[in-house]
Design a protein around this motif. Structure first.
Motif, PDB file in Angstrom:
ATOM      1  N   ASP B 160      34.869  17.688  19.458  1.00 37.63           N
ATOM      2  CA  ASP B 160      34.254  18.590  18.487  1.00 37.63           C
ATOM      3  C   ASP B 160      35.313  19.491  17.866  1.00 37.63           C
ATOM      4  OD1 ASP B 160      32.661  20.893  20.797  1.00 37.63           O
ATOM      5  OD2 ASP B 160      34.744  20.458  20.340  1.00 37.63           O
ATOM      6  N   SER B 161      34.881  20.393  17.008  1.00 39.82           N
ATOM      7  CA  SER B 161      35.832  21.081  16.134  1.00 39.82           C
ATOM      8  C   SER B 161      36.833  21.924  16.894  1.00 39.82           C
ATOM      9  CB  SER B 161      35.083  21.941  15.125  1.00 39.82           C
ATOM     10  OG  SER B 161      34.047  22.620  15.785  1.00 39.82           O
ATOM     11  N   ASP B 162      36.506  22.349  18.146  1.00 39.08           N
ATOM     12  CA  ASP B 162      37.553  23.099  18.856  1.00 39.08           C
ATOM     13  C   ASP B 162      38.245  22.250  19.897  1.00 39.08           C
ATOM     14  OD1 ASP B 162      35.422  24.917  21.147  1.00 39.08           O
ATOM     15  OD2 ASP B 162      35.017  23.182  19.872  1.00 39.08           O
ATOM     16  N   GLU B 176      28.003  16.506  14.932  1.00 43.24           N
ATOM     17  CA  GLU B 176      28.786  17.736  14.800  1.00 43.24           C
ATOM     18  C   GLU B 176      30.235  17.544  15.186  1.00 43.24           C
ATOM     19  OE1 GLU B 176      26.753  20.318  17.379  1.00 43.24           O
ATOM     20  OE2 GLU B 176      25.009  20.533  16.071  1.00 43.24           O
ATOM     21  N   ARG B 178      34.152  16.298  15.329  1.00 46.98           N
ATOM     22  CA  ARG B 178      35.217  16.084  14.352  1.00 46.98           C
ATOM     23  C   ARG B 178      35.676  14.631  14.401  1.00 46.98           C
ATOM     24  NH1 ARG B 178      40.727  16.987  15.986  1.00 46.98           N
ATOM     25  NH2 ARG B 178      40.017  18.397  17.623  1.00 46.98           N
TER      26      ARG B 178
END
Lengths: 399, 235
Positions: B160-162, B176, B178
């Motif tokens: 994911d994005s982090d 959701e 990335r």
């Protein structure tokens, strides 16, 4: 949206009922649309290939439509939202998973169960405004179903002398004719179809309809029980659906609960792998501009035509291998520079380039190591330096 | 688990790498598998991962059309039927990925000029569909008795994005994320048979996902082994 896998004896169907709002048919402006699509998956039988099943498929689809649509078991008027503009289109997709004979019976049971089980989103109309509620806002409503028609098939053998109810696949293959009766539990015949060219007597048909009545009553009871069970389970919040149809006690079934995976050392492993890995190879891709409008990237492969007997030697060093090379037609002009191999007595090292060595074996001589190169001057307009390129000759055996 | 976690965090800050500590709560969803549930295909299996379920049927080795026959090995064909609608390009590309994986493990040379057909039907899709298809295909091939040099399994990771790694993501997590990476690993040495990825990730993250997938695949192979042991047990 609702999916059910239904297994009837060994026949299995995967069904999906879905609905959407569409504009109605022109000649039936206040009625909803029911659409059935039966598909014979390749899993069902090895003979079901995409192009080769049309006859059977058409027959089954048509029979299913007649049984369910023409019998008006679903109230299509209730599917109308705004007369002439928006109606519900109910689409039933059936995928046959396992073909063990008598597809139509199983399909009709599957379809009617699915329609009974299906819930469509709630809609409210206030004057000109139509509000469509999502399942979260308001509970979806069931379809209004008048009765449940169920098909029962009879197979005839030996000109009507023997009768089999619900034939399986082997029996279907050798039967003389087939009689399909669609009936509901009120003993009303919805559809009747006789195929296969057998001639039946009146009392045979009446007998079949009696048997069908008994069978349909049983099956309808089973369906009601199953639907009630499902409703109970849903109300209580238990799990339902396909996942639960995998029986626990079967020896061929196995379950495992949610499992945590230890990924704490993943980062170290990854860093190790990257540290030990070789760096990616240098890719030199400088385009070289020969003339305005003509550029070249990389080298082509050797043209090995016409190079069998001739070879050239040159003592020049070869230019950088990443630089662009001559086009093949230039090489032909350089054939004159070729010298004869046969007259060599001693191996000649032409350059310390990294080409493969060429060995020419002659029956009465020692093999010699000769490196050959073809060199040709580069001609480019205004290009100050010459380009050389070395050619590899295959190992050739001169007899 | 505390020790290694802190060590990781230190490595992160010193090395200045962009990855943040992964959740130690990586877990695979609930699994279930049933074999031999269809009577017509030579082998069949239904595989469930959480709410994703795929039904696989295998026919083979069987007769092959002359146009498709290969003289020295079996022709492997994979057909993937989606839950709704007609099969499209996405199904075709998944079929190719599954076929390449199967061809790498099936000993086709033992059955030349035959065809082995794997038909997959998506029953429900709730994330990591390709991995579930691979697992179902493997169990169906085992049920059919097709000779293979190894078993294989599919594992999906999402970043994911982090940078947090999630194994066996649900539809929401996949949407959701990335990047979503799916790997097929073999059972003998847990080496990589096939990988397909979607999204943006660094090469360090790729290696991390691969290592995590290898750890997860051990679990899947243990599941295979136990389910087969149960099936062939005499008690």
């Amino acid at each position: 949206m609702k999916e059910t896998p239904l297994s009837n004896c060994e026949r299995r169907f995967l069904l999906r009922v879905s609905c959407e709002l569409v504009s109605p048919k022109l000649n039936r402006a206040t009625e909803g649309i029911l659409f059935f699509n039966l598909e014979l998956s390749q899993m069902a039988a090895p003979a079901f290939e995409p192009g080769r099943q049309s006859d059977l498929l058409v027959k089954l689809n048509r029979l299913l439509e007649r049984c369910l649509r023409n019998s008006k078991c679903i109230d299509t008027e209730s599917l109308c939202v705004v007369g002439g503009e928006k109606v519900w289109q109910i689409r039933v997709d059936l995928h046959l998973l396992n073909h063990d004979g008598n597809i139509i019976d199983a399909a009709s049971i599957a379809a009617i169960v699915a329609l009974c089980h299906f819930r469509r989103p709630d809609v409210s109309v206030q004057g000109d405004e139509v509000t469509l509620y999502t399942p979260e806002e308001r509970d979806p409503v069931p379809l209004s179903i008048h009765h449940m028609p169920i098909c029962v098939s009879f197979a005839f053998f030996q000109q009507g002398m023997y009768l089999l109810v619900d034939p399986n696949e082997r029996e279907e293959r050798v039967m003389d004719g087939l009689l399909v009766i669609a009936m509901n539990k009120h003993r009303e015949i919805c559809t009747i179809q006789s195929s296969g060219g057998i001639m039946l007597l009146k009392d045979q048909v009446l007998r079949c309809s009696k048997i069908a009545g008994v069978k349909v009553a049983e099956i309808t009871e089973l369906i009601q029980k199953a639907l009630e069970n499902d409703q109970k389970v849903r109300k209580e919040g238990g799990k339902f659906g396909f996942a639960e149809s995998i029986a626990n006690q079967r020896i061929t079934a196995f379950k495992m609960e949610k499992a945590p995976i230890d990924t704490s050392d993943v980062e170290e492993k990854a860093e190790e792998i990257i540290a030990e890995a070789e760096p990616p190879p240098e890719v030199v891709a400088e385009p070289v501009l020969w003339t305005p409008g003509t550029a070249q990237i990389g080298e082509g492969i050797e043209n090995s035509w016409g190079a069998l007997e001739d070879s050239e030697k040159e003592a020049e060093d070869e230019g950088g291998s990443d630089e662009a090379v001559l086009l093949d037609d230039m090489k032909m002009d350089t054939a004159t520079e070729v010298s004869d191999i046969g007259s060599q007595d001693a191996p000649i090292v032409l350059s310390d380039s990294e080409e493969e060595e060429m060995i020419i074996l002659e029956p009465d001589k020692n093999p010699k190591k000769i490196r050959t190169q073809t060199v040709s001057p580069r001609i480019g307009s205004g290009s100050p330096h010459f380009m050389y390129y070395a050619s590899l000759l295959r190992r050739s055996y001169v007899v | 688990m505390e020790g290694p976690m802190r060590a990781d965090a230190k490595v992160c800050s010193e090395g200045g790498t962009e990855s943040s500590p992964r959740g130690p709560g990586c877990s695979l969803r609930h699994f279930a598998c049933e074999q031999n549930l269809l009577s017509r295909p030579d082998g069949s299996a239904s595989f469930l991962q959480g709410d994703t379920s795929v039904l696989a049927g295998v026919y083979g080795p069987a007769e092959v059309k002359v146009s498709k026959e290969i003289f020295n090995k079996a022709t492997l064909e994979v057909i993937l039927r989606p839950k709704i609608g007609l099969p499209g390009v996405a199904e075709k590309s998944r079929e190719r990925l599954i076929r390449n994986t199967c061809e790498a493990v099936v000993l086709g040379a033992l059955h030349p000029r035959t065809s082995i057909t794997v038909v997959l039907q998506v029953v429900s899709d709730a994330g990591s569909l390709l991995a579930c298809c691979l697992n179902a295909a493997c169990m169906a091939l085992v049920d059919a008795g097709v000779p293979m040099r190894a078993l294989f399994c599919g594992v999906t990771c999402a970043l994911d994005s982090d940078g947090t790694l999630v194994l066996d993501p649900t539809v929401k997590q996949e949407k959701e994320a990335r990047a979503v990476l799916t790997f097929a690993l073999d059972s003998v040495e847990r080496k990589l048979l096939m990988s397909t990825t979607k999204g943006l990730y660094s090469d360090a993250e790729l290696q991390q996902c691969l290592a995590a997938a290898q750890a997860a695949s051990q679990h899947v192979f243990r599941f295979y082994r136990e389910s087969l042991q149960r099936r062939y047990s005499k008690s």
